[in-house]
Write an enzyme that holds these catalytic residues in place. Structure first.
Site, PDB file in Angstrom:
ATOM      1  N   ASP A  97     -23.286   9.385 -50.931  1.00  0.00           N
ATOM      2  CA  ASP A  97     -24.010   9.028 -52.159  1.00  0.00           C
ATOM      3  C   ASP A  97     -25.050   7.936 -51.923  1.00  0.00           C
ATOM      4  OD1 ASP A  97     -22.298  10.865 -53.178  1.00  0.00           O
ATOM      5  OD2 ASP A  97     -21.035   9.440 -54.257  1.00  0.00           O
ATOM      6  N   ASP A 132     -15.356  17.222 -50.052  1.00  0.00           N
ATOM      7  CA  ASP A 132     -15.773  15.922 -50.581  1.00  0.00           C
ATOM      8  C   ASP A 132     -14.534  15.083 -50.900  1.00  0.00           C
ATOM      9  OD1 ASP A 132     -17.564  14.011 -51.499  1.00  0.00           O
ATOM     10  OD2 ASP A 132     -17.496  14.775 -53.557  1.00  0.00           O
ATOM     11  N   GLU A 154     -12.049  10.995 -47.818  1.00  0.00           N
ATOM     12  CA  GLU A 154     -11.863   9.794 -46.961  1.00  0.00           C
ATOM     13  C   GLU A 154     -10.394   9.484 -46.713  1.00  0.00           C
ATOM     14  OE1 GLU A 154     -14.069  10.036 -49.546  1.00  0.00           O
ATOM     15  OE2 GLU A 154     -15.632  10.432 -48.080  1.00  0.00           O
TER      16      GLU A 154
HETATM   17  C1  GLC Z   1     -19.163  12.631 -54.937  1.00  0.00           C
HETATM   18  C2  GLC Z   1     -20.061  13.332 -53.919  1.00  0.00           C
HETATM   19  C3  GLC Z   1     -21.260  13.896 -54.624  1.00  0.00           C
HETATM   20  C4  GLC Z   1     -20.792  14.850 -55.726  1.00  0.00           C
HETATM   21  C5  GLC Z   1     -19.861  14.123 -56.689  1.00  0.00           C
HETATM   22  C6  GLC Z   1     -19.243  15.069 -57.710  1.00  0.00           C
HETATM   23  O1  GLC Z   1     -19.790  11.515 -55.448  1.00  0.00           O
HETATM   24  O2  GLC Z   1     -20.433  12.487 -52.876  1.00  0.00           O
HETATM   25  O3  GLC Z   1     -22.109  14.544 -53.729  1.00  0.00           O
HETATM   26  O4  GLC Z   1     -21.880  15.359 -56.413  1.00  0.00           O
HETATM   27  O5  GLC Z   1     -18.803  13.518 -55.973  1.00  0.00           O
HETATM   28  O6  GLC Z   1     -18.535  16.061 -57.108  1.00  0.00           O
END
Ligand code: GLC
Length: 773
Positions: A467, A400, A403
């Site tokens: 998200d 995660d 980017e």
């Molecule tokens: C980002 C991710 C989400 C995750 C959050 C906390 O927003 O896209 O899926 O729960 O970070 O890690």
């Protein structure tokens, strides 16, 4: 005075000149060597390389190493006619090169145009910026570019590829997290594709604000692209994935239902969660650890109080049939006593500014350094860290914030090489993870799911769409972005079911669960401050209906797994638009039906995506369609209205299909496959080849079981002689429209809705069921 006014005039001209693109100019000479034709023009060279399949690589100016490794395609044999134009011919087609000025047009061998440069522009550059302009056809549709908002057909829109962290994105937000510089086009039912392997910020105009051109270009980097001539979209995607790589087979459990929230902690919460699933008999395979499992969000740590004994916890969950996935963000907390930080510093693993200072950006742990995944040593280090978690019992990895994101902002452009690195950062991170897991356990199939990516991400990870929000618009958008990702070479895709931000009402949650129950990656997820979002959090009726949706997925597992295997073999998406299988049907492209999707080429779903809707208008492509929920048979080539109450996900099997299913399990590896159920929809589409293996290891022998429809009154079942066929005990049959079934000459008895036989190869005979319409 005179000189001053001349200077003034000149100065006035400069901005105008700076806005002009330089173009290729006129032909000077050419040279054909092997499969490469080089044309020297007034301003730059144009190099055309042709490969088998008629794939043409176009390079203007100097070549540069590509940001990703691509397969070397076999070169094609060429012949050249030299006249007022150059005509470069090969078995699949030809390229015409105009000389005054130099422009190219690509044709298929039947003379149909693939695509042609705009006569005035073609290829050009403005300083470091590079661009290519091609002629727009009137009926041209565009697809791809990875995770993009809007309609499936991108005609009329302008897009930027720059991986971006945009929570609560909307239907016109661009760019999003996972951008892929590969797009395709359909015109007069024929397709072509273009892969532009330039990782700088790139932009694409698919007839936005004009009716003359489509174009693509980047702010820097090489002007190089591959052109895939089709003629079908299946050819285009297969050729693209030949070049950029196919998805390796993931473990079978990754097709199971996955439950996530930000975050389940402490330990008892996750144990309770596991218990709830099993007690309520809602099948599930995977539970997630979001960021709170870590100590102060420090990657590769466990929080000492929340998870005092992770090894024991993970092993207990495994005992109960659950796999676990931990989130891994790239930011490494700047903290002198933290070993990962120390190792990173000592071995020079972190990104630096151009002046040599280490770059720091803020994410969950506070100030962080970020690994420079371009370096092989850094990738190996990171991979080994993931492997350490795997060794302790973690089954999968969730990449995660890659980017890369720093609180929704970007790294400054004076970070060394970031302009070229930004878009491929997630790809390199996934590669590091994948290679590390493979290195540590070569016979195991890794599972990684990522938010960002680039061309080739399918080689390492599944992609989920970040998200989203709890709204019907987002439910619909998730179907379109997942279809788009599939058309961009990424078959393993899904979204946060229920919506990440906000609170779905029971009906929205249910409709999303139904739609998501047929997406390749199926995970429910929600943000940290939201109410519960597990399948039982919306009342008993919704829980029952969610269970039914998930159970249907587990019943269909033999089919889904086979289709995932096929995606691994061919690169084609299993979750796909109707027109991929029915390219000649205009209605299949209609936006009114863009939320219908096929899973493989035998199953069509038309999920409800609007509140309060209890009937669904469905376009059924030509041929007959069986609705398993009602037992009805519908004639295709037209729209039908079907009942779609809250219990119903409108679903259709194509005539000619033999759909393999099995009894429900609580998780995919709960018990070996001993009972296979085949639903036969009589028709002429031939053979279904079901694929079976151990679902876990890389070198597991693959068994192919074939079900061949002969005319409309029999199916030849061939199970081969593998160990999995030997373990199969029972075959159950349902033949649409037929009540008299014989297997190898014996009349079968009916138990409930199924005719039962002991498992072996043979001939299933039945009284003709479905008649052609
Ligand atoms: C980002 C991710 C989400 C995750 C959050 C906390 O927003 O896209 O899926 O729960 O970070 O890690």
């Amino acid at each position: 005075m005179k000189r001053a006014s001349l200077l003034f005039l000149l100065l006035l001209c400069i901005p105008a000149l700076a806005d002009q693109y330089e173009l290729l100019g006129s032909y000077r000479s050419h040279n054909l060597k092997g499969n490469i034709l080089t044309v020297t023009t007034d301003n730059r060279t144009l190099e055309l390389s042709v490969f088998e399949g008629g794939v043409v690589k176009v390079l203007v100016g100097e070549s540069e190493p590509l940001p990703i490794e691509v397969s070397s395609l076999p070169p094609q044999t060429l012949s050249l006619d030299e006249g007022p134009q150059l005509k470069l011919s090969f078995p699949e087609g030809y390229v015409e090169v105009e000389k005054e000025p130099v422009r190219i047009s690509v044709y298929r061998s039947d003379g149909t145009l693939v695509t042609a440069d705009d006569p005035a522009f073609g290829h050009g550059w403005d300083g470091k910026e590079v661009r290519c302009w091609k002629r727009l056809q009137e009926d041209q549709r565009f697809f791809g570019l990875g995770e993009k908002s809007g309609d499936v057909n991108k005609r009329g829109r302008f897009f930027t590829n720059w991986n971006s962290d945009i929570p609560a994105y909307r239907n016109d937000t661009d760019p999003l997290y996972c951008n892929i510089p590969f797009f395709s086009s359909v015109s007069e039912s024929k397709a072509f594709g273009i892969f532009f392997p330039n990782s700088y910020r790139s932009t694409y105009n698919f007839g936005a604000g004009n009716d003359r051109l489509f174009s693509f270009g980047a702010e820097d980097g090489p002007l190089v692209y591959y052109l895939f001539p089709g003629p079908t979209m299946k050819d285009v995607i297969e050729d693209y994935s030949d070049l950029t790589g196919r998805m390796p087979m993931p473990p079978k459990w990754s097709l199971g239902y996955q439950q996530c929230r930000w975050s389940y902690y402490p330990e008892y919460e996750i144990r309770d969660l596991a218990k709830e699933f099993r007690q309520r008999k809602i099948p599930a395979d995977v539970l997630y650890f979001d960021i709170h499992y870590m100590d102060a969000y420090k990657v590769f740590t466990w929080h000492p109080e929340r998870f005092p004994n992770p090894v024991q916890l993970l092993s207990d969950l495994q005992e109960d049939g659950f796999k676990t996935i931990t989130i891994i963000d790239p930011g490494v907390k700047v903290e002198p006593d933290y070993p990962v930080y120390q190792e990173g510093l000592e071995n020079d693993h972190f990104l630096r500014y151009q002046d040599g200072e280490l770059y720091r950006g803020q994410v969950w742990p506070g100030w962080c350094h970020f690994p420079d995944f371009r370096r092989a040593a850094t990738r190996a280090w990171w991979g080994a860290k993931n492997a350490m978690l795997q060794d302790r019992g973690v089954d999968g990895f969730w990449n995660d914030m890659n980017e890369p994101a720093v609180w929704g902002k970007e790294f400054p452009y004076v970070v060394e090489g970031i302009k070229a690195l930004h878009n491929v950062y997630a790809l390199y991170m996934a590669q590091a993870t994948y290679d590390g897991l493979k290195e540590a356990a070569p016979d195991q199939r890794p599972f990684i799911v990522t938010r960002a990516g680039w061309a080739g991400i399918q080689r390492y990870a599944a992609v989920w769409t970040g998200d989203n929000s709890a709204s019907y618009d987002d439910l619909a958008l998730s179907i379109r972005t997942n279809i788009g990702l599939g058309l961009s070479g990424v078959p393993f895709v899904g979204c946060d079911i229920g919506g990440f931000i906000g609170r779905p009402d029971p009906e929205l949650y249910l409709r999303w669960m139904q739609a998501g129950s047929l997406s390749p990656f199926m995970r429910s997820h929600t943000i940290h401050d939201s109410p519960d979002q597990e399948p039982w959090a919306f009342g008993e009726e919704t829980e029952r209906r969610c269970r039914e949706a998930i159970e249907r997925r587990y019943r269909l597992m033999p089919y889904l797994y086979t289709e995932l295997h096929r995606a691994h073999d061919t690169g084609l998406p299993l979750y796909r638009p109707m027109w991929l299988d029915f390219p000649g049907e205009e209605a299949a492209y209609d936006n009114a039906y863009q939320h219908q999707f096929m899973v493989g080429s035998h199953l069509l779903a038309a999920p409800v995506i609007r509140q309060g809707q209890r009937f669904q208008k469905v376009y059924l492509p030509k041929g007959d369609w069986y609705e398993p929920g009602t037992g009805e048979i519908h004639g295709g080539g037209k729209a039908v209205l079907v009942e779609a109450g809250l219990d119903t996900l409108p679903l259709f099997y194509r005539a000619g299909a033999v759909i393999p299913t099995r009894p429900v399990q609580q998780y995919v590896d709960e018990s070996p496959l001993t009972e296979l159920r085949l639903t036969v929809v009589p028709g002429d589409t031939g053979v279904y080849e079901m694929i079976v293996d151990d679902g876990l290891t890389t070198d597991s022998p693959v068994e192919k079981w074939t079900f061949r429809q002969n005319g409309r009154d029999s199916v030849r079942i061939d199970l081969g002689s593998g160990p999995r066929a030997a373990a199969l005990q029972t075959l159950k049959f349902k033949v649409v429209g037929a009540e008299n079934l014989k297997f190898n000459g014996t009349t079968l008895r009916k138990e409930g809705e199924w005719f039962v036989a002991s498992a072996r190869s043979g001939e299933l005979k039945f009284t003709p069921g479905l008649q052609g319409r």
